[in-house]
Motif scaffolding. Structure first.
Motif, mmCIF file in Angstrom:
data_model
loop_
_atom_site.group_PDB
_atom_site.id
_atom_site.type_symbol
_atom_site.label_atom_id
_atom_site.label_comp_id
_atom_site.label_asym_id
_atom_site.label_seq_id
_atom_site.Cartn_x
_atom_site.Cartn_y
_atom_site.Cartn_z
ATOM 1 N N PHE A 51 41.773 48.579 39.717
ATOM 2 C CA PHE A 51 41.683 47.332 40.844
ATOM 3 C C PHE A 51 41.762 48.103 42.162
ATOM 4 N N PHE A 52 41.684 47.402 43.045
ATOM 5 C CA PHE A 52 41.564 48.218 44.468
ATOM 6 C C PHE A 52 42.875 49.073 44.739
ATOM 7 N N GLY A 53 44.260 48.552 44.347
ATOM 8 C CA GLY A 53 45.216 49.182 44.436
ATOM 9 C C GLY A 53 45.506 50.027 43.528
ATOM 10 N N GLY A 54 44.919 50.235 42.248
ATOM 11 C CA GLY A 54 45.076 51.018 41.269
ATOM 12 C C GLY A 54 45.188 50.194 40.171
ATOM 13 N N GLU A 55 46.238 50.237 39.158
ATOM 14 C CA GLU A 55 46.220 49.324 38.010
ATOM 15 C C GLU A 55 46.485 48.119 38.046
ATOM 16 N N ASN A 56 47.075 47.637 39.154
ATOM 17 C CA ASN A 56 47.509 46.212 39.323
ATOM 18 C C ASN A 56 46.735 45.321 40.405
ATOM 19 N N ILE A 57 46.395 44.376 40.038
ATOM 20 C CA ILE A 57 45.584 43.293 41.020
ATOM 21 C C ILE A 57 46.462 43.113 42.250
ATOM 22 N N GLY A 58 45.708 42.980 43.364
ATOM 23 C CA GLY A 58 46.683 42.902 44.725
ATOM 24 C C GLY A 58 45.765 42.133 45.626
ATOM 25 N N TYR A 59 46.183 42.414 46.921
ATOM 26 C CA TYR A 59 45.431 41.639 48.165
ATOM 27 C C TYR A 59 44.082 41.778 48.171
ATOM 28 N N VAL A 60 43.497 43.149 48.247
ATOM 29 C CA VAL A 60 42.117 43.491 48.613
ATOM 30 C C VAL A 60 41.565 42.730 47.262
ATOM 31 N N ASP A 61 41.832 42.848 46.028
ATOM 32 C CA ASP A 61 41.034 42.376 44.956
ATOM 33 C C ASP A 61 41.122 40.671 45.019
ATOM 34 N N ILE A 62 42.148 40.231 45.517
ATOM 35 C CA ILE A 62 42.021 38.784 45.790
ATOM 36 C C ILE A 62 41.006 38.313 46.685
ATOM 37 N N ALA A 63 40.933 39.126 47.943
ATOM 38 C CA ALA A 63 40.094 38.937 48.898
ATOM 39 C C ALA A 63 38.609 39.125 48.295
ATOM 40 N N CYS A 64 38.314 39.990 47.759
ATOM 41 C CA CYS A 64 37.034 40.588 47.154
ATOM 42 C C CYS A 64 36.757 39.405 46.001
ATOM 43 N N GLY A 65 37.456 39.229 45.387
ATOM 44 C CA GLY A 65 37.226 38.154 44.487
ATOM 45 C C GLY A 65 36.399 37.013 44.878
ATOM 46 N N ALA A 66 36.589 36.629 46.047
ATOM 47 C CA ALA A 66 36.040 35.149 46.842
ATOM 48 C C ALA A 66 34.619 35.637 46.668
ATOM 49 N N ILE A 67 33.922 36.669 46.790
ATOM 50 C CA ILE A 67 32.639 37.021 46.893
ATOM 51 C C ILE A 67 31.809 37.036 45.426
ATOM 52 N N VAL A 68 32.566 37.143 44.435
ATOM 53 C CA VAL A 68 32.163 36.918 43.071
ATOM 54 C C VAL A 68 31.237 35.931 42.423
ATOM 55 N N GLY A 69 31.658 34.880 42.788
ATOM 56 C CA GLY A 69 30.966 33.609 42.691
ATOM 57 C C GLY A 69 29.680 33.457 43.179
ATOM 58 N N PRO A 70 30.100 33.698 44.601
ATOM 59 C CA PRO A 70 28.563 33.626 45.488
ATOM 60 C C PRO A 70 27.515 34.510 45.260
ATOM 61 N N LEU A 71 28.058 35.596 44.685
ATOM 62 C CA LEU A 71 27.015 36.544 44.431
ATOM 63 C C LEU A 71 26.236 36.414 43.183
ATOM 64 N N SER A 72 27.023 35.725 42.228
ATOM 65 C CA SER A 72 26.387 35.386 41.078
ATOM 66 C C SER A 72 25.354 34.338 41.195
ATOM 67 N N VAL A 73 25.352 33.685 42.173
ATOM 68 C CA VAL A 73 24.517 32.414 42.791
ATOM 69 C C VAL A 73 23.225 32.846 43.323
ATOM 70 N N ILE A 74 23.343 33.729 44.149
ATOM 71 C CA ILE A 74 22.170 34.266 44.818
ATOM 72 C C ILE A 74 21.492 35.245 43.933
ATOM 73 N N GLU A 75 22.343 35.951 43.127
ATOM 74 C CA GLU A 75 21.532 36.729 42.060
ATOM 75 C C GLU A 75 20.809 36.008 41.283
ATOM 76 N N ALA A 76 21.162 34.856 40.703
ATOM 77 C CA ALA A 76 20.621 34.101 39.710
ATOM 78 C C ALA A 76 19.305 33.520 40.503
ATOM 79 N N PHE A 77 19.510 32.972 41.831
ATOM 80 C CA PHE A 77 18.169 32.379 42.432
ATOM 81 C C PHE A 77 17.355 33.405 42.961
ATOM 82 N N SER A 78 17.534 34.484 43.103
ATOM 83 C CA SER A 78 16.681 35.700 43.869
ATOM 84 C C SER A 78 16.180 36.496 42.734
ATOM 85 N N GLY A 79 17.056 36.539 41.588
ATOM 86 C CA GLY A 79 16.439 37.560 40.761
ATOM 87 C C GLY A 79 16.912 39.009 40.905
ATOM 88 N N VAL A 80 17.526 39.155 42.123
ATOM 89 C CA VAL A 80 17.911 40.615 42.572
ATOM 90 C C VAL A 80 19.511 40.756 41.906
#
Length: 230
Positions: free
Chosen positions: A156-185
Motif C-alpha cells: 500500500f501507499f504507506g507500506g504494509e498497511n492501508i492508510g489515508y492515501v490508499d483510501i483517497a486513491c481508492g475512489a478512482i478505482v471504480g470510475p477508472l473501471s467504467v471508462i476502461e469498459a466503455f473506451s476499451g483503453v
C-alpha cells in the motif's frame, strides 16, 4: 463492529455507487466504529430532508453525523474519523512530514486524477477523448511514481498497511473501471502502471473495502443507466 470512543450515535449518509462515500465506510471500518449507514436512494433526483439539513451548503453525500455534529466532504470525514477515534490502526501517518505528503497526494487524486477522468467521460469527440486520455495517463504515471516511492516495497501507499492515501486513491478505482469498459483503453496497465495495478487488486480485496465496494459489472451497469447508454 464495536464502537470505539464516544458513545454518541454515528450515522453515515451515502449512496452505494459513490466512490466518495466509500471512503467514509472504509475509515469507519478500520477504526471499528459502530454506525448506521443510511442509503440515499437517488441523490441526483431527490434528496432526503436529513441530507439537506446535515449538508445545507452542497446537499450531497457523504455526510458523517456524530451526535449533533455533521461532517461533510469525504477526505474531511476520513480525517475526522482518525481524530475522533484515535485508537489503532492509524489512518494518517504520525510524522508531520509524512502526514503532509499524504494530504498532498489525496488532493492530487481529487484534483488532477478526477478532473482527467471527468474529461474522458465527458469528451464530445475522439480528439477530445484522446487529449483527455493522455492527461489521465500522465496523472496516473505521476501517481505510479508516488506509489513506488512511498510504498517502500509494501502493498500500500504507506507500506504494509492501508492508510489515508490508499483510501483517497481508492475512489478512482471504480470510475477508472467504467471508462476502461466503455473506451476499451486500459489506463491501469502492467506496462505503464504495474504498481498501481497490483495495488488496486489488493485494495479491492482488503477486508475494510470488499464489503462496500461495488463490482466492475455493477459500476458499469450503473453508468449505463445514469447516462442512458446501451
Amino acid at each position: 463492529m464495536a464502537q470505539n470512543g464516544s458513545n454518541s450515535i454515528v450515522k453515515l449518509l451515502g449512496t452505494w455507487s459513490s466512490p466518495f462515500a466509500l471512503r467514509g465506510r472504509i475509515a469507519l471500518h478500520l477504526k471499528s466504529v459502530e454506525y448506521e449507514y443510511i442509503e440515499e436512494a437517488d441523490v441526483l433526483k431527490s434528496k432526503s430532508d436529513l441530507l439537506i439539513k446535515s449538508n445545507p451548503v452542497h446537499k450531497k453525500v457523504p455526510v458523517l453525523i456524530h451526535g449533533d455534529e455533521s461532517i461533510c466532504e469525504s477526505l474531511n470525514i476520513v480525517q475526522y474519523v482518525e481524530e475522533a477515534w484515535p485508537s489503532k490502526p492509524s489512518i494518517l501517518p504520525s510524522n508531520p512530514k509524512d502526514r503532509a505528503a499524504a494530504r498532498f497526494w489525496a488532493h492530487f487524486v481529487d484534483g488532477k486524477c478526477f478532473e482527467s477522468i471527468d474529461a474522458v467521460a465527458g469528451a464530445k469527440d475522439d480528439a477530445g477523448r484522446m487529449a483527455a486520455g493522455e492527461n489521465l495517463m500522465e496523472s496516473l504515471a505521476v501517481l505510479e511514481e508516488a506509489f513506488q516511492k512511498s510504498s517502500k516495497g509494501g502493498g500500500f501507499f504507506g507500506g504494509e498497511n492501508i492508510g489515508y492515501v490508499d483510501i483517497a486513491c481508492g475512489a478512482i478505482v471504480g470510475p477508472l473501471s467504467v471508462i476502461e469498459a466503455f473506451s476499451g483503453v486500459k489506463f491501469l496497465s502492467p506496462d505503464a502502471t504495474p504498481g498501481l495495478v497490483q495495488w488496486a487488486e489488493r485494495f479491492r480485496a482488503h477486508e475494510s473495502v470488499k464489503p462496500y465496494m461495488p463490482t466492475v459489472a455493477e459500476f458499469v451497469e450503473f453508468a449505463k443507466q445514469k447516462f442512458n447508454v446501451q
